[in-house]
Design an enzyme around this catalytic site. Structure first.
Site, short mmCIF file in Angstrom:
data_model
loop_
_atom_site.label_atom_id
_atom_site.label_comp_id
_atom_site.label_asym_id
_atom_site.label_seq_id
_atom_site.Cartn_x
_atom_site.Cartn_y
_atom_site.Cartn_z
N LEU A 1 14.88 32.52 -3.73
CA LEU A 1 15.17 31.27 -4.42
C LEU A 1 16.30 30.61 -3.64
O LEU A 1 17.29 31.27 -3.32
CB LEU A 1 15.60 31.53 -5.87
CG LEU A 1 14.54 32.10 -6.82
CD1 LEU A 1 15.16 32.39 -8.19
CD2 LEU A 1 13.36 31.15 -6.98
N ASP A 2 16.16 29.32 -3.32
CA ASP A 2 17.20 28.70 -2.49
C ASP A 2 18.50 28.50 -3.28
O ASP A 2 18.57 28.74 -4.49
CB ASP A 2 16.69 27.40 -1.84
CG ASP A 2 16.35 26.33 -2.86
OD1 ASP A 2 17.06 26.22 -3.87
OD2 ASP A 2 15.38 25.59 -2.63
N LEU A 3 19.52 28.06 -2.58
CA LEU A 3 20.88 27.99 -3.14
C LEU A 3 20.95 27.19 -4.43
O LEU A 3 21.64 27.58 -5.38
CB LEU A 3 21.82 27.38 -2.09
CG LEU A 3 23.30 27.32 -2.45
CD1 LEU A 3 23.92 28.70 -2.47
CD2 LEU A 3 24.05 26.42 -1.45
N THR B 1 18.44 26.52 -6.51
CA THR B 1 17.40 26.89 -7.48
C THR B 1 17.86 28.11 -8.25
O THR B 1 18.36 29.07 -7.68
CB THR B 1 16.07 27.21 -6.76
OG1 THR B 1 15.64 26.06 -6.05
CG2 THR B 1 14.99 27.60 -7.76
#
Length: 255
Positions: free
Chosen positions: A122-124, A126
């Site tokens: 999961l990106d920063l 999200t």
């Protein structure tokens, strides 16, 4: 940050690795190097050494007593299986270390002796449901596109989610790395200049949900993964985690 201890909610998996010799491909997969099928290819191509000799397919070993090298690197002994479900907060990186010094997901873990790894990313910016485990074989299976594991996100975009945009999401959006697989859109509602909806995909491309929406002129202003297959966040707060139950692990392995 206040975090739940590992014993929170349901009873954790207590199964331990079976002692004694096991097939080499199973040990390699359990260590998270690759899938069991790929491990068989490594063995057949002579890239695995057992006690200094080129290993053969079908051989068994006990990593507590035998020396196993894969491409010259020693195989770590199999740890007690550990399966965690975390509610990843915004601002935490889904890696084990970050050169920039930002907090990483494993910083949130307390009283977890096993070295666990995130399943996917999961990106920063999200948040939401993230699995972590030291079961390399299961992690590889869940991440493989052929298993088509559903992942559902709660999405907020700037703009209006028109019927045409919904149809594009459900039929596939053309991105620079190809057309996405059909997705499912549900629970659409409007709030001022924003639209909220749930989007279910089974692919795992980098920043896929954001890119799909941006390709349709709908910048994402909030993104949270709320379900992974049959698992959901329920009331788990951001930054907290729990062990999966034995029944949940069993069900994941049957996907």
């Amino acid at each position: 940050m206040n975090r739940l201890p590992c014993s929170c909610r349901n009873q954790p998996v207590t199964e331990r690795s079976v002692g004694g010799p096991q097939r080499l491909q199973k040990l390699i997969a359990a260590a998270g190097i690759c899938s069991r099928r790929q491990a068989e290819v490594l063995i057949e191509s002579g890239r695995v050494l057992l006690n200094g000799q080129v290993a053969s397919l079908g051989e068994q070993a006990d990593p507590r007593h035998d020396t196993i090298l894969v491409d010259g690197r020693p195989l770590r002994p199999t740890e007690t299986p550990c399966y965690l479900l975390m509610h990843k907060p915004v601002g935490v990186v889904t890696t084990l270390r970050d050169p920039g010094g930002r907090p990483v997901v494993t910083d949130l873990l307390r009283d977890v002796p096993a070295r666990v790894y995130p399943v996917g990313r999961l990106d920063l910016t999200t948040s939401g449901l993230l699995l972590l485990t030291n079961d390399g074989e299961l992690a590889n299976r869940l991440a493989h596109p052929s298993h088509e594991v559903d992942k559902t996100y709660l999405v907020r975009v700037r703009g209006v989610l028109t019927p045409e945009a919904i149809r594009s999401l459900e039929q596939g959006v053309r991105l620079d790395d190809g057309i996405t697989a059909p997705a499912k859109v549900s629970r659409v509602r409007s709030s001022g200049t924003h639209a909220w909806f749930e989007l279910t995909i089974h692919e795992g491309r980098n920043r896929q949900v954001r890119r799909m929406c941006e390709a349709l002129g709908l910048p994402v202003s909030r993104l949270m993964r709320i379900r992974y297959a049959f698992l959901s966040l329920d009331e788990l707060p951001p930054g907290h985690y729990r062990h999966l139950t034995a029944a949940e692990v069993d069900r994941l392995k049957r996907l």
